[in-house]
Design an enzyme around this catalytic site. Structure first.
Site, mmCIF file in Angstrom:
data_model
loop_
_atom_site.group_PDB
_atom_site.id
_atom_site.type_symbol
_atom_site.label_atom_id
_atom_site.label_comp_id
_atom_site.label_asym_id
_atom_site.label_seq_id
_atom_site.Cartn_x
_atom_site.Cartn_y
_atom_site.Cartn_z
ATOM 1 N N LYS A 120 49.487 33.243 -37.277
ATOM 2 C CA LYS A 120 48.422 33.741 -37.085
ATOM 3 C C LYS A 120 47.200 33.378 -38.426
ATOM 4 C CE LYS A 120 47.133 37.726 -35.165
ATOM 5 N NZ LYS A 120 47.318 39.119 -34.926
HETATM 6 C C1 E4P Z 1 45.284 41.006 -33.054
HETATM 7 O O1 E4P Z 1 46.274 40.398 -33.218
HETATM 8 C C2 E4P Z 1 44.555 41.842 -33.824
HETATM 9 O O2 E4P Z 1 44.804 41.766 -35.202
HETATM 10 C C3 E4P Z 1 44.179 43.267 -33.515
HETATM 11 O O3 E4P Z 1 44.064 43.188 -32.145
HETATM 12 C C4 E4P Z 1 42.904 43.858 -34.091
HETATM 13 O O4 E4P Z 1 42.668 44.933 -33.416
HETATM 14 P P1 E4P Z 1 41.787 46.127 -34.060
HETATM 15 O O5 E4P Z 1 40.642 45.646 -33.983
HETATM 16 O O6 E4P Z 1 42.075 47.416 -33.175
HETATM 17 O O7 E4P Z 1 42.345 46.586 -35.255
#
Ligand code: E4P
Length: 225
Positions: free
Chosen positions: A86
């Site tokens: 990622k």
């Molecule tokens: C996904 O991989 C993101 O990092 C995550 O869904 C972010 O979610 P949040 O906005 O609830 O922290």
């Protein structure tokens, strides 16, 4: 639409795998920090449970392309080839995505708030692009609409990149994107549980049991009548 767990707690993940048709696990540095253990210890436990072929998405922390590339090698070495790297879509991130794809890494472009970030990540060859639905909503923009439009940008430009929608507040948002046919959604455990937590369904099932038992006797079922 693939359904991916947005969490890093191995017990929670095991519980969800037992009950739900899920396709893998995503994590981010914040989610990993919550576990209070060495991140690789947690990630290796997840990998061991989900198996070598399931999707596991692991985020880099470095801010420049060279460091991101080195982190990606370490992540792959410790967690296997089917681990999606990622990479936040910054200027350095885009450079890293191009290099990672040339070297055969699966890549999830993350921290996407704009159409342009997603478009560039797609052009750079990312396998997934992750728009943050709820965080986009918090900026006063419709995150669901943006995720759908990013999906359309990829299809209209013949890009193979899939949307991996992230940051959900409720199960309805995920369903909206399933209707549009986006590739994947990564959802926190409580929102996944919300997919089936419907009072009307619970009530309907209770009435079936009550009617059956009132006729066949308390504690009866199709095994013992
Ligand atoms: C996904 O991989 C993101 O990092 C995550 O869904 C972010 O979610 P949040 O906005 O609830 O922290």
């Amino acid at each position: 639409m693939k359904l991916i767990i947005d969490d890093a707690n191995p017990d929670t993940i095991k519980g969800l795998y037992e009950y739900f048709p899920v396709d893998g696990v995503t994590t981010n540095p914040t989610i990993l920090a919550k576990e209070g253990k060495n991140p690789y210890e947690v990630l290796m436990a997840i990998r061991e449970f989900i198996g070598p072929d399931a999707e596991l998405h692991v985020q880099v922390v470095g801010k420049n392309a060279d460091l991101i590339y080195e982190e990606a090698h370490m992540i792959r070495k410790r967690l296997g080839n089917n681990t999606f790297i990622k990479v936040p879509v910054t200027r350095e991130g885009l450079k890293a995505i191009k290099v990672l794809k040339k070297n055969g890494f699966p890549v999830t472009a993350t921290a996407i708030y704009t159409h342009m970030q997603a478009f560039l990540a797609g052009k750079a060859g990312a396998d997934y692009a992750a728009p943050y639905v709820n965080r986009i909503n918090n900026l006063g923009v419709d995150g669901i609409r943006e995720a759908k439009e990013i999906h359309d940008i990829f299809r209209n430009n013949n890009m193979a990149t899939e949307v991996l929608a992230a940051s959900f507040k409720n199960s309805q948002q995920a369903l909206e994107l399933a209707k549009h046919g986006v590739g994947a959604a990564t959802i926190s455990p409580d929102v996944i549980e919300g997919l089936v937590a419907i009072d009307a369904v619970t009530h309907a099932v209770d009435v079936f049991i009550r009617d059956f038992e009132s006729f066949c006797g308390k504690g009866t079922n199709m095994l013992n009548v």
